[in-house]
Design a protein around this motif. Structure first.
Motif, PDB file in Angstrom:
ATOM      1  N   LEU A 134       0.857  -1.191   0.000  1.00  0.00           N
ATOM      2  CA  LEU A 134       0.000   0.000   0.000  1.00  0.00           C
ATOM      3  C   LEU A 134       0.892   1.240   0.000  1.00  0.00           C
ATOM      4  O   LEU A 134       1.802   1.340   0.840  1.00  0.00           O
ATOM      5  N   LEU A 135       0.612   2.165  -0.913  1.00  0.00           N
ATOM      6  CA  LEU A 135       1.472   3.348  -1.087  1.00  0.00           C
ATOM      7  C   LEU A 135       2.915   2.902  -1.237  1.00  0.00           C
ATOM      8  O   LEU A 135       3.848   3.460  -0.641  1.00  0.00           O
ATOM      9  N   THR A 136       3.077   1.906  -2.055  1.00  0.00           N
ATOM     10  CA  THR A 136       4.346   1.177  -2.129  1.00  0.00           C
ATOM     11  C   THR A 136       5.531   2.073  -2.474  1.00  0.00           C
ATOM     12  O   THR A 136       6.569   2.008  -1.817  1.00  0.00           O
ATOM     13  N   ALA A 143      -0.030  -6.815  -4.145  1.00  0.00           N
ATOM     14  CA  ALA A 143       0.045  -5.459  -3.602  1.00  0.00           C
ATOM     15  C   ALA A 143      -1.340  -4.827  -3.587  1.00  0.00           C
ATOM     16  O   ALA A 143      -2.087  -4.926  -4.563  1.00  0.00           O
ATOM     17  N   LEU A 144      -1.691  -4.188  -2.482  1.00  0.00           N
ATOM     18  CA  LEU A 144      -2.981  -3.513  -2.392  1.00  0.00           C
ATOM     19  C   LEU A 144      -3.079  -2.337  -3.356  1.00  0.00           C
ATOM     20  O   LEU A 144      -4.190  -1.967  -3.749  1.00  0.00           O
ATOM     21  N   ASP A 145      -1.948  -1.765  -3.720  1.00  0.00           N
ATOM     22  CA  ASP A 145      -1.968  -0.647  -4.673  1.00  0.00           C
ATOM     23  C   ASP A 145      -2.703  -1.043  -5.948  1.00  0.00           C
ATOM     24  O   ASP A 145      -3.522  -0.274  -6.453  1.00  0.00           O
ATOM     25  N   GLY A 146      -2.432  -2.209  -6.469  1.00  0.00           N
ATOM     26  CA  GLY A 146      -3.072  -2.682  -7.686  1.00  0.00           C
ATOM     27  C   GLY A 146      -4.561  -2.904  -7.472  1.00  0.00           C
ATOM     28  O   GLY A 146      -5.385  -2.500  -8.293  1.00  0.00           O
ATOM     29  N   ALA A 147      -4.927  -3.528  -6.371  1.00  0.00           N
ATOM     30  CA  ALA A 147      -6.332  -3.818  -6.083  1.00  0.00           C
ATOM     31  C   ALA A 147      -7.141  -2.547  -5.865  1.00  0.00           C
ATOM     32  O   ALA A 147      -8.326  -2.492  -6.179  1.00  0.00           O
ATOM     33  N   GLY A 195      -6.359   0.381  -7.229  1.00  0.00           N
ATOM     34  CA  GLY A 195      -6.164   1.287  -8.354  1.00  0.00           C
ATOM     35  C   GLY A 195      -5.217   2.431  -8.046  1.00  0.00           C
ATOM     36  O   GLY A 195      -5.308   3.501  -8.620  1.00  0.00           O
ATOM     37  N   LEU A 196      -4.296   2.203  -7.123  1.00  0.00           N
ATOM     38  CA  LEU A 196      -3.341   3.250  -6.740  1.00  0.00           C
ATOM     39  C   LEU A 196      -2.010   3.126  -7.469  1.00  0.00           C
ATOM     40  O   LEU A 196      -1.026   3.746  -7.103  1.00  0.00           O
ATOM     41  N   GLY A 197      -1.987   2.329  -8.486  1.00  0.00           N
ATOM     42  CA  GLY A 197      -0.719   2.100  -9.192  1.00  0.00           C
ATOM     43  C   GLY A 197      -0.493   0.616  -9.247  1.00  0.00           C
ATOM     44  O   GLY A 197      -0.794  -0.103  -8.323  1.00  0.00           O
TER      45      GLY A 197
END
Length: 158
Positions: A64-66, A139-143, A145-147
Motif C-alpha cells: 500500500l502506497l508502495t 500489492a494492495l496498490d493494484g487492487a 487502483g493506486l498504481g
C-alpha cells in the motif's frame, strides 16, 4: 522480484521496529550514541524511529502506497549507512542499535561496521528497485487502483 524486495525490506523494518518499540529508551540511547544529533532532536528521533520503521514496513509488506513507502525506507536505510560510516570514521565503538540495543560496546566487543553498512546498503538498493518497478503481486496498490495492475504483475516476473 519486486514482491520479494517488498517483503524483505518490509520484513526487516518490521523486525527492527518491533525489537525496539518495547523499550524505547534503548532506542534513544542508540540514537544518542552516534553523536550526530543534538539531544533535543536525538530523543524524539529515538522514540519515533521504531514506530516509523513498523509503519513503513507494514506498508511495504501489504503493498500500500508502495513507492512512497519505498522512498522513505530507502532514505532511512541511507541514513543508517551514513550514521554507521560516521561512527566508524570518528572512532566510536558502538552497537548500531539496528535491531534493539545500541550504545557503547562493552569490553571485548568489536563493532561490525562493514557488515552493517553492506547490509543496509543492500536494503537501500531494494528500496530503489521497489521505487523503479511496479509494486508486484499481491500489492494492495493494484487492487485499489493506486498504481500497478495486472500488467505490472507480468513485469514482476523479471
Amino acid at each position: 522480484m519486486t514482491t520479494v524486495a517488498r517483503l524483505v525490506l518490509g520484513g526487516v523494518l518490521i523486525a527492527a521496529g518491533a525489537l525496539k518499540i518495547g523499550n524505547p529508551s534503548d532506542s534513544v540511547v542508540a540514537v544518542k550514541a552516534y553523536q550526530l544529533l543534538p539531544e533535543s532532536i536525538a530523543v524524539p528521533v529515538g522514540y519515533i524511529l521504531p514506530i516509523l520503521e513498523i509503519v513503513v514496513g507494514v506498508l511495504l509488506v501489504v503493498g500500500l502506497l508502495t513507492r512512497v513507502a519505498a522512498v522513505i525506507a530507502g532514505l532511512l536505510m541511507f541514513a543508517f549507512v551514513f550514521g554507521i560510516a560516521w561512527a566508524w570514521a570518528n572512532g566510536l565503538r558502538i552497537d548500531c542499535g539496528c535491531f534493539g540495543g545500541g550504545g557503547q560496546l562493552g569490553k571485548g566487543q568489536e563493532p561490525t561496521y562493514l557488515l552493517d553498512i553492506l547490509r543496509d546498503f543492500g536494503l537501500v538498493l531494494l528500496g530503489a528497485w521497489i521505487v523503479r518497478f511496479p509494486p508486484g503481486r499481491f500489492a494492495l496498490d493494484g487492487a485499489l487502483g493506486l498504481g500497478g495492475d495486472s500488467a505490472d504483475d507480468e513485469e514482476d516476473d523479471r
